[in-house]
Design an enzyme around this catalytic site. Structure first.
Site, PDB file in Angstrom:
ATOM      1  N   TYR A  28       0.842  -1.200   0.000  1.00 20.07           N
ATOM      2  CA  TYR A  28       0.000   0.000   0.000  1.00 20.07           C
ATOM      3  C   TYR A  28       0.884   1.260   0.000  1.00 20.07           C
ATOM      4  O   TYR A  28       0.604   2.233  -0.705  1.00 20.07           O
ATOM      5  CB  TYR A  28      -0.922  -0.020   1.223  1.00 20.07           C
ATOM      6  CG  TYR A  28      -1.592   1.303   1.521  1.00 20.07           C
ATOM      7  CD1 TYR A  28      -2.568   1.824   0.669  1.00 20.07           C
ATOM      8  CD2 TYR A  28      -1.249   2.051   2.656  1.00 20.07           C
ATOM      9  CE1 TYR A  28      -3.167   3.047   0.933  1.00 20.07           C
ATOM     10  CE2 TYR A  28      -1.845   3.263   2.931  1.00 20.07           C
ATOM     11  CZ  TYR A  28      -2.802   3.755   2.068  1.00 20.07           C
ATOM     12  OH  TYR A  28      -3.387   4.973   2.336  1.00 20.07           O
ATOM     13  N   SER A 110      -2.899  12.675   8.901  1.00 14.91           N
ATOM     14  CA  SER A 110      -3.852  12.566   7.796  1.00 14.91           C
ATOM     15  C   SER A 110      -5.283  12.441   8.308  1.00 14.91           C
ATOM     16  O   SER A 110      -5.529  11.863   9.370  1.00 14.91           O
ATOM     17  CB  SER A 110      -3.507  11.317   6.971  1.00 14.91           C
ATOM     18  OG  SER A 110      -4.591  10.960   6.136  1.00 14.91           O
ATOM     19  N   GLN A 131      -3.963  17.340   8.267  1.00 10.47           N
ATOM     20  CA  GLN A 131      -4.276  17.361   6.835  1.00 10.47           C
ATOM     21  C   GLN A 131      -5.757  17.084   6.635  1.00 10.47           C
ATOM     22  O   GLN A 131      -6.297  16.098   7.146  1.00 10.47           O
ATOM     23  CB  GLN A 131      -3.447  16.302   6.093  1.00 10.47           C
ATOM     24  CG  GLN A 131      -3.804  16.145   4.618  1.00 10.47           C
ATOM     25  CD  GLN A 131      -4.784  15.012   4.362  1.00 10.47           C
ATOM     26  OE1 GLN A 131      -4.762  14.007   5.064  1.00 10.47           O
ATOM     27  NE2 GLN A 131      -5.652  15.167   3.375  1.00 10.47           N
ATOM     28  N   TYR A 133      -8.952  16.271   4.202  1.00 10.75           N
ATOM     29  CA  TYR A 133      -9.635  15.921   2.956  1.00 10.75           C
ATOM     30  C   TYR A 133     -11.018  16.535   3.056  1.00 10.75           C
ATOM     31  O   TYR A 133     -11.713  16.341   4.060  1.00 10.75           O
ATOM     32  CB  TYR A 133      -9.771  14.407   2.812  1.00 10.75           C
ATOM     33  CG  TYR A 133      -8.545  13.721   2.246  1.00 10.75           C
ATOM     34  CD1 TYR A 133      -7.926  14.187   1.095  1.00 10.75           C
ATOM     35  CD2 TYR A 133      -8.032  12.575   2.852  1.00 10.75           C
ATOM     36  CE1 TYR A 133      -6.812  13.546   0.578  1.00 10.75           C
ATOM     37  CE2 TYR A 133      -6.915  11.927   2.332  1.00 10.75           C
ATOM     38  CZ  TYR A 133      -6.315  12.423   1.194  1.00 10.75           C
ATOM     39  OH  TYR A 133      -5.220  11.801   0.671  1.00 10.75           O
ATOM     40  N   THR A 159      -5.521  19.107   1.229  1.00 10.11           N
ATOM     41  CA  THR A 159      -5.078  18.332   0.066  1.00 10.11           C
ATOM     42  C   THR A 159      -6.058  18.527  -1.075  1.00 10.11           C
ATOM     43  O   THR A 159      -7.251  18.255  -0.943  1.00 10.11           O
ATOM     44  CB  THR A 159      -4.931  16.849   0.434  1.00 10.11           C
ATOM     45  OG1 THR A 159      -3.942  16.758   1.455  1.00 10.11           O
ATOM     46  CG2 THR A 159      -4.502  16.014  -0.764  1.00 10.11           C
ATOM     47  N   ARG A 168      -4.346   2.191  -7.762  1.00  9.39           N
ATOM     48  CA  ARG A 168      -3.074   1.505  -7.502  1.00  9.39           C
ATOM     49  C   ARG A 168      -3.333   0.016  -7.631  1.00  9.39           C
ATOM     50  O   ARG A 168      -4.064  -0.568  -6.823  1.00  9.39           O
ATOM     51  CB  ARG A 168      -2.548   1.866  -6.121  1.00  9.39           C
ATOM     52  CG  ARG A 168      -2.342   3.372  -5.988  1.00  9.39           C
ATOM     53  CD  ARG A 168      -2.794   3.926  -4.675  1.00  9.39           C
ATOM     54  NE  ARG A 168      -3.105   5.349  -4.783  1.00  9.39           N
ATOM     55  CZ  ARG A 168      -3.698   6.048  -3.825  1.00  9.39           C
ATOM     56  NH1 ARG A 168      -4.021   5.482  -2.681  1.00  9.39           N
ATOM     57  NH2 ARG A 168      -3.990   7.313  -4.009  1.00  9.39           N
ATOM     58  N   LYS A 255      -1.900  21.630  -0.464  1.00 16.72           N
ATOM     59  CA  LYS A 255      -1.050  20.507  -0.887  1.00 16.72           C
ATOM     60  C   LYS A 255      -1.577  19.892  -2.180  1.00 16.72           C
ATOM     61  O   LYS A 255      -2.787  19.725  -2.343  1.00 16.72           O
ATOM     62  CB  LYS A 255      -1.058  19.438   0.218  1.00 16.72           C
ATOM     63  CG  LYS A 255      -0.319  18.148  -0.109  1.00 16.72           C
ATOM     64  CD  LYS A 255      -0.188  17.282   1.130  1.00 16.72           C
ATOM     65  CE  LYS A 255       0.651  16.050   0.865  1.00 16.72           C
ATOM     66  NZ  LYS A 255      -0.088  14.969   0.228  1.00 16.72           N
ATOM     67  N   HIS A 279       1.303  13.695  -4.758  1.00 15.93           N
ATOM     68  CA  HIS A 279       0.796  12.656  -3.865  1.00 15.93           C
ATOM     69  C   HIS A 279       1.703  11.422  -3.894  1.00 15.93           C
ATOM     70  O   HIS A 279       1.246  10.287  -3.819  1.00 15.93           O
ATOM     71  CB  HIS A 279      -0.637  12.279  -4.261  1.00 15.93           C
ATOM     72  CG  HIS A 279      -1.560  12.017  -3.103  1.00 15.93           C
ATOM     73  ND1 HIS A 279      -2.482  12.919  -2.658  1.00 15.93           N
ATOM     74  CD2 HIS A 279      -1.704  10.928  -2.296  1.00 15.93           C
ATOM     75  CE1 HIS A 279      -3.163  12.405  -1.635  1.00 15.93           C
ATOM     76  NE2 HIS A 279      -2.701  11.202  -1.388  1.00 15.93           N
ATOM     77  N   ARG A 282       0.864   8.787  -6.573  1.00 16.11           N
ATOM     78  CA  ARG A 282      -0.262   7.885  -6.318  1.00 16.11           C
ATOM     79  C   ARG A 282      -1.538   8.337  -6.996  1.00 16.11           C
ATOM     80  O   ARG A 282      -2.559   7.675  -6.926  1.00 16.11           O
ATOM     81  CB  ARG A 282      -0.508   7.790  -4.817  1.00 16.11           C
ATOM     82  CG  ARG A 282       0.648   7.188  -4.070  1.00 16.11           C
ATOM     83  CD  ARG A 282       0.569   7.434  -2.581  1.00 16.11           C
ATOM     84  NE  ARG A 282      -0.438   6.662  -1.895  1.00 16.11           N
ATOM     85  CZ  ARG A 282      -0.314   5.398  -1.563  1.00 16.11           C
ATOM     86  NH1 ARG A 282       0.784   4.754  -1.870  1.00 16.11           N
ATOM     87  NH2 ARG A 282      -1.267   4.756  -0.922  1.00 16.11           N
TER      88      ARG A 282
HETATM   89  C1  LIG Z   1       0.827   5.178   1.831  1.00 19.46           C
HETATM   90  C2  LIG Z   1       0.584   6.625   1.554  1.00 19.46           C
HETATM   91  C3  LIG Z   1      -0.597   7.216   2.016  1.00 19.46           C
HETATM   92  C4  LIG Z   1      -0.807   8.570   1.796  1.00 19.46           C
HETATM   93  N1  LIG Z   1      -1.920   9.171   2.326  1.00 19.46           N
HETATM   94  C5  LIG Z   1      -2.096  10.508   2.192  1.00 19.46           C
HETATM   95  C6  LIG Z   1      -3.179  11.158   2.847  1.00 19.46           C
HETATM   96  O1  LIG Z   1      -3.960  10.548   3.561  1.00 19.46           O
HETATM   97  N2  LIG Z   1      -3.301  12.497   2.646  1.00 19.46           N
HETATM   98  C7  LIG Z   1      -2.437  13.218   1.865  1.00 19.46           C
HETATM   99  O2  LIG Z   1      -2.604  14.421   1.704  1.00 19.46           O
HETATM  100  N3  LIG Z   1      -1.397  12.615   1.267  1.00 19.46           N
HETATM  101  C8  LIG Z   1      -1.198  11.291   1.431  1.00 19.46           C
HETATM  102  N4  LIG Z   1      -0.109  10.689   0.846  1.00 19.46           N
HETATM  103  C9  LIG Z   1       0.859  11.508   0.110  1.00 19.46           C
HETATM  104  C10 LIG Z   1       1.940  12.041   1.052  1.00 19.46           C
HETATM  105  O3  LIG Z   1       1.440  13.039   1.891  1.00 19.46           O
HETATM  106  C11 LIG Z   1       3.112  12.645   0.270  1.00 19.46           C
HETATM  107  O4  LIG Z   1       2.608  13.559  -0.663  1.00 19.46           O
HETATM  108  C12 LIG Z   1       3.954  11.587  -0.449  1.00 19.46           C
HETATM  109  O5  LIG Z   1       4.083  10.447   0.346  1.00 19.46           O
HETATM  110  C13 LIG Z   1       5.335  12.152  -0.765  1.00 19.46           C
HETATM  111  O6  LIG Z   1       6.096  11.233  -1.479  1.00 19.46           O
HETATM  112  P1  LIG Z   1       7.153  10.221  -0.804  1.00 19.46           P
HETATM  113  O7  LIG Z   1       6.333   9.126  -0.188  1.00 19.46           O
HETATM  114  O8  LIG Z   1       7.953   9.767  -1.951  1.00 19.46           O
HETATM  115  O9  LIG Z   1       7.918  10.978   0.248  1.00 19.46           O
HETATM  116  C14 LIG Z   1       0.133   9.330   1.070  1.00 19.46           C
HETATM  117  C15 LIG Z   1       1.299   8.722   0.608  1.00 19.46           C
HETATM  118  C16 LIG Z   1       1.534   7.393   0.855  1.00 19.46           C
HETATM  119  C17 LIG Z   1       2.810   6.774   0.385  1.00 19.46           C
END
Ligand SMILES: Cc1cc2nc3c(=O)[nH]c(=O)nc-3n(C[C@H](O)[C@H](O)[C@H](O)COP(=O)(O)O)c2cc1C
Length: 390
Positions: A28, A110, A131, A133, A159, A168, A255, A279, A282
């Site tokens: 994940y 989050s 953060q 949503y 966000t 994914r 963000k 993100h 993702r």
């Molecule tokens: C497993 C996972 C869950 C994430 N969940 C959120 C989230 O709930 N809210 C959000 O704004 N970004 C979320 N993100 C994005 C992260 O805040 C961030 O933008 C991202 O992880 C940065 O890239 P990096 O993992 O390469 O450092 C998530 C990222 C990952 C890997």
């Protein structure tokens, strides 16, 4: 020397997390949308930037401390909001928040966390960031903002890049569910990860506690999942920033900005800072890496606001490259997650220590004594940077 000291890089922590966390939760975190092109580009584009070495400079009294959003930080690295962190390690958000607190850097919780705003507030003493949503259920969003304010969160991160969920493939193939469904495949996984399973049995925090118990339609886990899926607001737009900011009554960071025009709009809408983010690859697969678009966004709005960035940071050198291209600070998502999976709170501390030590040594070898002086003069105008007219 602790057992975690044998992990020398963020990648070492990643491999350790792979061994300790059930596959569906490890995957994940270690996944991007569709072909994962953008996920890969975030990391790969950092490797295209080269640092300028300088010698014979007095390197005494070096400083990594800086400020992010007016807050003193021991290094310009914050923890990004990561959903379901509490499935990497029991009570994961509390552990990561504590590690951040001890390290003197901001932690962002989050909306889709396992531990709630109140859980984290009760277990830490430094204000953290929350953060948001934006959900269609506006009374719920109002209550969520009020809860963040009541918990004394010192910034709200809104966000903007998840009105619709990027697909994914790994999650679908693994049949990911929170909490997990006890299929034979998952039981087999648990048997191989007994430490994780025992820890999970020992905590009551196994669902999305910012939502569970706060929405009347979501009485059990199935209805909670259904509720969440339909809730991301398709109508979210720049006008929403104003009422969110007013209700929160503090600083807001937008963000998910990847384009200079959006950066300008975010500021016009009242953002106190922006995070250049895709993100973590993702959401929109095929979008550019964040380090690639950072310079043009800094050119457009860097004099008016604090520009932060995340995506692909796996070392202190990556942080320095982001600062050299104009970021005021950085956020790490997976680097934190891998530390947590590898060793809980101490694992996050280890991840932060690795990044900090790499930053310090690299900065020194670049002939700099203060992280706040890092700028364009510290990198070569290579291909990646030139294409952005830097
Ligand atoms: C497993 C996972 C869950 C994430 N969940 C959120 C989230 O709930 N809210 C959000 O704004 N970004 C979320 N993100 C994005 C992260 O805040 C961030 O933008 C991202 O992880 C940065 O890239 P990096 O993992 O390469 O450092 C998530 C990222 C990952 C890997």
């Amino acid at each position: 020397m602790t057992s975690l000291d044998r992990y020398l890089t963020i990648d070492d922590l990643k491999q350790a997390a792979r061994r300790r966390v059930p596959k569906q939760f490890f995957d994940y975190a270690d996944s991007g949308a569709w072909t994962e092109q953008t996920y890969r580009a975030n990391e790969e584009d950092f490797a295209k930037i080269t640092l300028r070495q300088r010698v014979a400079v007095n390197l005494e009294n070096r400083n990594l401390g800086s400020e992010m959003l007016g807050q003193k930080v021991s290094m310009p690295v914050a923890i990004a909001p990561v959903g379901s962190t509490g499935m990497q390690s029991p009570d994961g958000e509390i552990k990561a928040a504590r590690a951040a607190e001890k390290a003197g850097i901001p932690f962002t919780l989050s909306t889709m966390a396992i531990c709630s705003i109140e859980d984290v507030a009760e277990n830490t003493s430094t204000p953290f960031w929350f953060q948001l949503y934006v959900m269609r259920d506006r009374p719920f969003v109002h209550r969520l903002i009020d809860r963040a304010r009541a918990a004394k969160c010192s910034a709200l991160v809104i966000t903007m890049d998840l009105q619709i969920l990027g697909q994914r493939h790994k999650d679908i193939r693994n049949g990911l569910l929170v909490p997990p469904k006890f299929t034979p495949k998952f039981m087999f996984e648990i048997a191989r990860k007994p430490g994780w399973a025992l820890g999970m049995l020992g905590t009551k925090r196994r669902t999305f506690r910012n939502i569970h118990g706060h929405v009347t339609e979501a009485t059990n886990l199935q209805s909670l999942t259904q509720w969440t899926r339909k809730q991301f607001d398709l109508t979210l737009n720049w006008n929403d920033i104003a009422w969110i900011k007013e209700r929160f009554g503090g600083k807001v960071i937008v963000k998910g900005v990847l384009d200079p025009e959006d950066a300008q709009r975010a500021i016009a809408a009242g953002a106190d800072g922006i995070i250049v983010s895709n993100h973590g690859g993702r959401q929109l697969d095929g979008a550019p890496s964040t380090i690639r678009v950072l310079p043009e966004i800094v050119d457009a709005v860097g004099s008016k606001t604090e520009v932060f960035m995340d995506g692909g940071i796996r070392s202190g050198q990556d942080v320095i490259k982001a600062l050299a291209l104009g970021a005021k600070g950085t956020f790490i998502g997976r680097a934190m997650n891998y530390g947590l999976g590898a060793g809980g709170e101490a694992g996050v501390t280890r991840a932060l220590d690795i990044i900090r030590a790499e930053m310090d040594t690299s900065m020194a070898l670049m002939g700099e004594r203060d992280i706040r002086n890092i700028g364009p003069h510290n990198v070569y105008s290579n291909d990646l940077v030139k294409r952005q007219g830097y």
